[in-house]
Design an enzyme around this catalytic site. Structure first.
Site, PDB file in Angstrom:
ATOM      1  N   VAL A   9     -71.599 -19.652 -78.708  1.00 14.09           N
ATOM      2  CA  VAL A   9     -73.040 -19.901 -78.728  1.00 14.09           C
ATOM      3  C   VAL A   9     -73.260 -21.362 -78.361  1.00 14.09           C
ATOM      4  CG1 VAL A   9     -73.619 -18.117 -80.405  1.00 14.09           C
ATOM      5  CG2 VAL A   9     -72.996 -20.392 -81.213  1.00 14.09           C
ATOM      6  N   SER A  10     -74.452 -21.652 -77.849  1.00 13.37           N
ATOM      7  CA  SER A  10     -74.707 -22.981 -77.310  1.00 13.37           C
ATOM      8  C   SER A  10     -75.055 -24.010 -78.371  1.00 13.37           C
ATOM      9  CB  SER A  10     -75.838 -22.921 -76.280  1.00 13.37           C
ATOM     10  OG  SER A  10     -75.474 -22.088 -75.208  1.00 13.37           O
ATOM     11  N   LYS A  11     -75.607 -23.581 -79.492  1.00  7.15           N
ATOM     12  CA  LYS A  11     -76.076 -24.537 -80.491  1.00  7.15           C
ATOM     13  C   LYS A  11     -75.293 -24.393 -81.791  1.00  7.15           C
ATOM     14  CE  LYS A  11     -80.768 -24.576 -78.598  1.00  7.15           C
ATOM     15  NZ  LYS A  11     -82.198 -24.327 -78.863  1.00  7.15           N
TER      16      LYS A  11
END
Length: 206
Positions: A9-11
């Site tokens: 996931v990016s965050k």
């Protein structure tokens, strides 16, 4: 064959979670011990989880991801990764999304996988072609390929003056002039006299 799963996931602030990907990978047969994860942007090539995942893969293993964009959002990185997996005999299975056609256990999946390998080969050929074209253009302008020549006439004169002094430290002189010890000694002898490369350089500046 061992199934090894990768999820990302990016965050890392909790606004995105790995639960959906983890559930999908476990349902596909990946064990918890063979799950790798990252909380990082897909544009980064140096994600620690992906690095560990690719190191764990062995010939005949299968890398499983939820969607293709979990591996990365940069086409160059994806092509290079696919090429690496192909050369190592590692398969790939994408469970959902646009890349779901990729499953090297099927004929259609092998075809898509082969297209990525062909793209990687095409990219390498383009790099070689551009490099050769650049060298030809440089030679046409009177320049040879390779690193730029760092010794200049001004640096050479300073080196001559310094080399004849007993207190001169070669390492410090090279650092101040921005040249290597080998470059220095190709042009100047320990007593400050010119060598062949130095004579040629000053001659070309005359």
């Amino acid at each position: 064959m061992v199934l090894i799963g990768y999820m990302r996931v990016s965050k890392a602030d909790g606004s995105q979670v790995l639960d959906l990907q983890r559930d999908a990978l476990l349902a596909a047969g990946v064990t918890v011990a063979h799950l790798y994860e990252d909380l990082a942007s897909g544009r980064r090539d140096d994600r620690p989880g992906l690095v560990a995942c690719t190191k764990a893969l062995r010939a005949s293993d299968m890398l499983v991801v939820w969607k293709l964009d979990r591996l990365g959002r940069d086409l160059r990185h994806l092509v290079n990764l696919m090429d690496d997996l192909t050369r190592r005999g590692v398969g790939l299975k994408v469970l959902a999304g646009e890349g779901a056609a990729i499953d090297t256990t099927t004929a259609a999946g092998k075809l898509v996988f082969g297209i990525f390998a062909a793209l990687a080969e095409f990219e390498r050929a383009l790099i070689v072609e551009r490099t050769k074209a650049g060298l030809v253009a440089a030679r046409a302008r009177g320049r040879n390929g390779g690193a730029p020549f760092k010794m200049t006439a001004a640096k050479l004169r300073l080196a001559q003056a310094a080399m004849g002094k007993p207190e001169t430290k070669i390492a410090n002189l090279c650092r101040e002039l921005g040249i290597t010890r080998q470059t220095l000694y190709r042009h100047v002898a320990p007593d400050g006299s010119l060598r062949a490369h130095g004579t040629k350089l000053l001659g070309s500046r005359a």
